[in-house]
Structures are given as structure tokens and as C-alpha cells.
Write a protein that holds these residues in place. Structure first.
Motif, PDB file in Angstrom:
ATOM      1  N   GLN A  98      72.031  92.557  -6.836  1.00  0.00           N
ATOM      2  CA  GLN A  98      72.581  93.911  -6.967  1.00  0.00           C
ATOM      3  C   GLN A  98      72.753  94.283  -8.444  1.00  0.00           C
ATOM      4  O   GLN A  98      72.471  95.416  -8.836  1.00  0.00           O
ATOM      5  CB  GLN A  98      73.938  94.008  -6.268  1.00  0.00           C
ATOM      6  CG  GLN A  98      73.870  93.957  -4.759  1.00  0.00           C
ATOM      7  CD  GLN A  98      75.269  93.938  -4.161  1.00  0.00           C
ATOM      8  OE1 GLN A  98      75.974  92.945  -4.290  1.00  0.00           O
ATOM      9  NE2 GLN A  98      75.648  95.028  -3.534  1.00  0.00           N
ATOM     10  N   VAL A  99      73.239  93.336  -9.248  1.00  0.00           N
ATOM     11  CA  VAL A  99      73.425  93.600 -10.681  1.00  0.00           C
ATOM     12  C   VAL A  99      72.086  93.907 -11.330  1.00  0.00           C
ATOM     13  O   VAL A  99      71.951  94.866 -12.093  1.00  0.00           O
ATOM     14  CB  VAL A  99      74.110  92.407 -11.384  1.00  0.00           C
ATOM     15  CG1 VAL A  99      74.160  92.623 -12.886  1.00  0.00           C
ATOM     16  CG2 VAL A  99      75.510  92.193 -10.823  1.00  0.00           C
ATOM     17  N   ARG A 100      71.071  93.119 -11.012  1.00  0.00           N
ATOM     18  CA  ARG A 100      69.742  93.345 -11.598  1.00  0.00           C
ATOM     19  C   ARG A 100      69.179  94.707 -11.173  1.00  0.00           C
ATOM     20  O   ARG A 100      68.563  95.413 -11.963  1.00  0.00           O
ATOM     21  CB  ARG A 100      68.808  92.223 -11.217  1.00  0.00           C
ATOM     22  CG  ARG A 100      69.051  90.970 -12.033  1.00  0.00           C
ATOM     23  CD  ARG A 100      67.980  89.915 -11.760  1.00  0.00           C
ATOM     24  NE  ARG A 100      68.135  88.766 -12.621  1.00  0.00           N
ATOM     25  CZ  ARG A 100      69.162  87.910 -12.592  1.00  0.00           C
ATOM     26  NH1 ARG A 100      70.142  88.101 -11.752  1.00  0.00           N
ATOM     27  NH2 ARG A 100      69.208  86.876 -13.403  1.00  0.00           N
ATOM     28  N   ALA A 101      69.405  95.072  -9.926  1.00  0.00           N
ATOM     29  CA  ALA A 101      68.937  96.376  -9.442  1.00  0.00           C
ATOM     30  C   ALA A 101      69.633  97.504 -10.198  1.00  0.00           C
ATOM     31  O   ALA A 101      68.993  98.498 -10.569  1.00  0.00           O
ATOM     32  CB  ALA A 101      69.173  96.507  -7.943  1.00  0.00           C
ATOM     33  N   LEU A 102      70.935  97.360 -10.452  1.00  0.00           N
ATOM     34  CA  LEU A 102      71.651  98.377 -11.230  1.00  0.00           C
ATOM     35  C   LEU A 102      71.131  98.454 -12.667  1.00  0.00           C
ATOM     36  O   LEU A 102      70.984  99.535 -13.225  1.00  0.00           O
ATOM     37  CB  LEU A 102      73.153  98.076 -11.249  1.00  0.00           C
ATOM     38  CG  LEU A 102      73.931  98.419 -10.005  1.00  0.00           C
ATOM     39  CD1 LEU A 102      75.375  97.942 -10.139  1.00  0.00           C
ATOM     40  CD2 LEU A 102      73.895  99.911  -9.743  1.00  0.00           C
ATOM     41  N   CYS A 103      70.865  97.291 -13.256  1.00  0.00           N
ATOM     42  CA  CYS A 103      70.360  97.268 -14.643  1.00  0.00           C
ATOM     43  C   CYS A 103      69.034  98.015 -14.768  1.00  0.00           C
ATOM     44  O   CYS A 103      68.776  98.662 -15.785  1.00  0.00           O
ATOM     45  CB  CYS A 103      70.198  95.828 -15.134  1.00  0.00           C
ATOM     46  SG  CYS A 103      71.770  94.988 -15.433  1.00  0.00           S
ATOM     47  N   LYS A 104      68.217  97.944 -13.732  1.00  0.00           N
ATOM     48  CA  LYS A 104      66.929  98.640 -13.764  1.00  0.00           C
ATOM     49  C   LYS A 104      67.082 100.159 -13.775  1.00  0.00           C
ATOM     50  O   LYS A 104      66.176 100.870 -14.166  1.00  0.00           O
ATOM     51  CB  LYS A 104      66.065  98.211 -12.582  1.00  0.00           C
ATOM     52  CG  LYS A 104      65.545  96.799 -12.722  1.00  0.00           C
ATOM     53  CD  LYS A 104      64.726  96.394 -11.515  1.00  0.00           C
ATOM     54  CE  LYS A 104      64.261  94.955 -11.662  1.00  0.00           C
ATOM     55  NZ  LYS A 104      63.516  94.490 -10.485  1.00  0.00           N
ATOM     56  N   THR A 105      68.242 100.655 -13.343  1.00  0.00           N
ATOM     57  CA  THR A 105      68.446 102.109 -13.316  1.00  0.00           C
ATOM     58  C   THR A 105      68.969 102.652 -14.651  1.00  0.00           C
ATOM     59  O   THR A 105      69.033 103.865 -14.825  1.00  0.00           O
ATOM     60  CB  THR A 105      69.447 102.510 -12.209  1.00  0.00           C
ATOM     61  OG1 THR A 105      70.746 102.005 -12.533  1.00  0.00           O
ATOM     62  CG2 THR A 105      69.004 101.989 -10.856  1.00  0.00           C
ATOM     63  N   ALA A 106      69.354 101.764 -15.557  1.00  0.00           N
ATOM     64  CA  ALA A 106      69.886 102.211 -16.863  1.00  0.00           C
ATOM     65  C   ALA A 106      68.767 102.818 -17.707  1.00  0.00           C
ATOM     66  O   ALA A 106      67.645 102.305 -17.718  1.00  0.00           O
ATOM     67  CB  ALA A 106      70.520 101.038 -17.603  1.00  0.00           C
ATOM     68  N   PRO A 107      69.045 103.904 -18.411  1.00  0.00           N
ATOM     69  CA  PRO A 107      68.007 104.504 -19.256  1.00  0.00           C
ATOM     70  C   PRO A 107      67.678 103.591 -20.434  1.00  0.00           C
ATOM     71  O   PRO A 107      68.531 102.840 -20.917  1.00  0.00           O
ATOM     72  CB  PRO A 107      68.653 105.804 -19.747  1.00  0.00           C
ATOM     73  CG  PRO A 107      70.113 105.571 -19.632  1.00  0.00           C
ATOM     74  CD  PRO A 107      70.312 104.626 -18.494  1.00  0.00           C
ATOM     75  N   ARG A 108      66.439 103.645 -20.896  1.00  0.00           N
ATOM     76  CA  ARG A 108      66.037 102.827 -22.042  1.00  0.00           C
ATOM     77  C   ARG A 108      66.665 103.344 -23.329  1.00  0.00           C
ATOM     78  O   ARG A 108      66.807 102.625 -24.292  1.00  0.00           O
ATOM     79  CB  ARG A 108      64.522 102.787 -22.161  1.00  0.00           C
ATOM     80  CG  ARG A 108      63.908 102.119 -20.925  1.00  0.00           C
ATOM     81  CD  ARG A 108      62.479 101.755 -21.044  1.00  0.00           C
ATOM     82  NE  ARG A 108      62.097 100.688 -21.923  1.00  0.00           N
ATOM     83  CZ  ARG A 108      62.427  99.398 -21.795  1.00  0.00           C
ATOM     84  NH1 ARG A 108      63.224  99.030 -20.833  1.00  0.00           N
ATOM     85  NH2 ARG A 108      61.967  98.491 -22.623  1.00  0.00           N
TER      86      ARG A 108
END
Length: 143
Positions: A98-108
Motif C-alpha cells: 500500500q505504501v509503495r502504491a501511494l508513493c507512485k501517486t506522488a508528483p515528480r
């Protein structure tokens, strides 16, 4: 000259000086925004694959089993709850996937908005931003 006249003159000078600074007439307070650095060097990985896997395993353990306390911040707890985290008091725990999935949604990259918009700073991407770490300046709730 009596004391009151001196106070009035000081007040008048102070007001005149403030107007001049706001107008930029004396050069005070008109410094251009500080430029932030843009990275021109190639990116590199300072950790080998085995060390990175060990580090990620520790982070997974920390998030899943130990958790992170968000003291006196019910709004943060609600955000985590909506994201699917387990909340126990002020402690937040979440599965690694879940944490990794959330990190993928963060803008670059994103823009840190300043009170004076000419001093906005773009964070992330190739931008290098150096700032004191006592707190995040100019952070505002966009919701």
C-alpha cells in the motif's frame, strides 16, 4: 523641540521610509528572488542492489509492524485512514504494498508557493533546493 514633536517626526520618517522601501526607491527590500539550483550532473545510485533491498525491508518492517506516530494531528490520521492505513491511537501502520502504491501517486515535482509569488520554488525533478529543516515554510492546505 518637545518630546511629542520628536515622536511625531520619527513616526513620519518611519512611514516615509516604509513607503520608499515598498516602492523600491532606495533599493532596500527589492532583492531579486534567490535562484535555486538545477541539477546538471547525471543521477547515480549510491547503494548497490543488496543494500537497497535491505533498506527497503527495514522500511517495510517499520511501516507494517512499528508504525509512525502522528501526535496531536487528527487531520493527518484521517488522511491515512482514508488511504487504508491501520490507526491505533496516534500510530499509523500500513502494508508495504500500500505504501509503495501511494508513493507512485506522488508528483515528480511540485511548486512550493511563497507568500510573494515571484519567490515560488519548484521542488523535485532536476531542481536542487537547500533549506533549513526546522519546518516547512509556506505550506498551506489546498483542500
Amino acid at each position: 523641540m518637545d518630546d511629542q514633536t520628536g515622536v511625531d517626526m520619527a513616526r513620519r520618517k518611519s512611514t516615509i521610509g516604509a513607503r520608499a522601501r515598498q516602492a523600491g526607491e532606495d533599493g532596500i527590500g527589492t532583492a531579486p528572488p534567490s535562484p535555486y539550483l538545477q541539477r546538471r550532473l547525471a543521477f547515480f545510485d549510491p547503494l548497490d542492489d543488496a543494500t537497497m533491498a535491505q533498506l527497503e525491508a527495514q522500511v517495510d518492517w517499520l511501516m507494517q509492524d512499528i508504525g509512525i506516530a502522528f501526535r496531536d494531528d487528527p487531520k493527518a490520521l484521517e488522511v491515512w485512514r482514508k488511504a487504508g492505513a491501520r490507526i491505533d491511537g496516534d500510530r499509523v501502520r500500513m502494508e508495504a504494498a500500500q505504501v509503495r502504491a501511494l508513493c507512485k501517486t506522488a508528483p515528480r515535482q511540485f511548486t512550493q508557493i511563497a507568500r510573494n509569488r515571484s519567490r515560488d520554488v519548484v521542488m523535485g525533478g532536476k531542481n536542487q533546493v537547500f533549506a533549513p529543516i526546522y519546518g516547512a515554510p509556506f505550506v498551506r492546505d489546498l483542500q
